[in-house]
Write an enzyme that holds these catalytic residues in place. Structure first.
Site: not given
Length: 341
Positions: A247, A133, A219, A41, A163
């Site tokens: 979420h 998250c 987690k 990249s 996502s």
């Protein structure tokens, strides 16, 4: 105000791109911005505040060469494992979005609304870990309630957007929906997820462990205890749903003693970056389309258990790319600057 040389590792990924947006929105004090990515990249352009920046190749020496003060890592655990120590050795504070360092005892795991004082321990390794998250939005809700009532157990079921699996996850859902309307869903590829995600839910995120919980679920168990600084029982069931972004979580909280819904709701209203949306008679409650592209965790459906006065049920939603990753990382950096000054 002092300005800082800031590096973003994984600059072309979903979280990296969101980091640029959040940094611009908060007018982060940047002296020099250094986007970093793999050789594949490198050379591409990143736009920030109307200016184009060339993405540089991530190397072991770039942090020292560019005199980086703050390095955001969001390129995967193996990249962080190898390159984050070089950034720290060069004098940068590393804010790592991967799971690699989270449970290391000498690395603070931080959600600024919950345990900002832990940031002070960054110097031991030069690294601050960003939690999972799903954990971030949950502890933002749990912390104010724990302060008032003291939590002893949490049961959570997540409804996680595609996502969370990166750009590949989003592209797979969109492609499968296109194939559905073209009557060729049976031919659609299933690569990002173990099963078809369009018109389906999959109770499987990350790999299964020996205890039959997934790594994602564990987690949430382990990180919650580390962030809240106490041993509480946590059980999670993590589910992938055909939603593009944000979420959702259904959370059942057991307290040491009987609780008041009114007092709990007020504690949540008073909590920083938490928004209570709880008027079910008017069909007002959090949903992914409300949370997407915001920096708040939305809470609703707050109610006491039918049978036990020490149990509370609620529903929370947050944009996991922002609240659950980029925004939390930037908030950590801002708090670090405040503490260092």
């Amino acid at each position: 105000m002092r300005k800082y040389n800031v590096a973003i590792v994984g600059a072309t990924g979903a979280v990296g791109e969101e980091l640029f947006r959040v940094l611009e929105e908060v007018n982060f004090p940047i002296n020099e911005l250094v986007p970093l990515a793999s050789s594949r990249s490198a050379g591409s352009d990143i736009e920030f505040k109307g200016k184009n920046y060339k993405v540089l190749e991530l190397t072991e020496t770039v942090f020292e060469e560019k005199e980086i003060d703050i390095a955001f890592f969001s390129a995967g655990g193996s990249i962080s494992a190898h390159f984050a120590p070089f950034a720290a050795e060069a004098g940068a504070v590393v804010i790592d979005n991967t799971s690699h360092f989270r449970m290391d005892e000498d690395v603070p795991l931080v959600v600024p609304e919950c345990n900002p004082d832990d940031i002070a321990n960054w110097k031991t390794r030069g690294i601050i870990a960003n939690p999972n998250c799903s954990t971030i939005q949950m502890v933002q809700v749990l912390k104010p309630l724990d302060d008032v009532f003291s939590i002893k157990r949490v049961d959570v079921s997540t409804y996680q957007a595609v996502s969370g699996a990166g750009k590949a996850g989003m592209e797979e859902l969109v492609k499968q929906m296109q194939d559905f309307f073209a009557f060729r869903l049976d031919e659609s590829k299933k690569e990002a997820f173990a099963h078809q995600i369009a018109l389906n839910v999959i109770p499987h995120i990350d790999v299964f462990m020996e205890n039959d919980y997934t790594k994602e679920e564990m987690k949430m168990v382990n990180e919650t205890q580390k962030i809240l600084g106490k041993t509480i029982e946590v059980s999670a069931t993590c589910v992938r749903v055909p939603v593009l972004r944000s979420h959702s979580e259904a959370i059942t909280i057991h307290f040491d003693s009987d609780i008041s819904v009114e007092r709990a709701t007020q504690a949540l209203r008073d909590a920083k970056n938490v928004v209570v949306m709880d008027e079910p008679a008017k069909n007002i409650y959090p949903m992914p389309i409300i949370a997407t592209d915001t920096d708040e965790t939305f809470v609703g459906r707050i109610r006491k258990d039918i049978y036990r006065d020490n149990i509370l049920h609620l529903w929370c939603v947050a944009d996991q790319i922002r609240v659950g990753a980029a925004t939390n990382a930037v908030r950590i950096a801002l708090k670090w600057i405040e503490m260092e000054d």
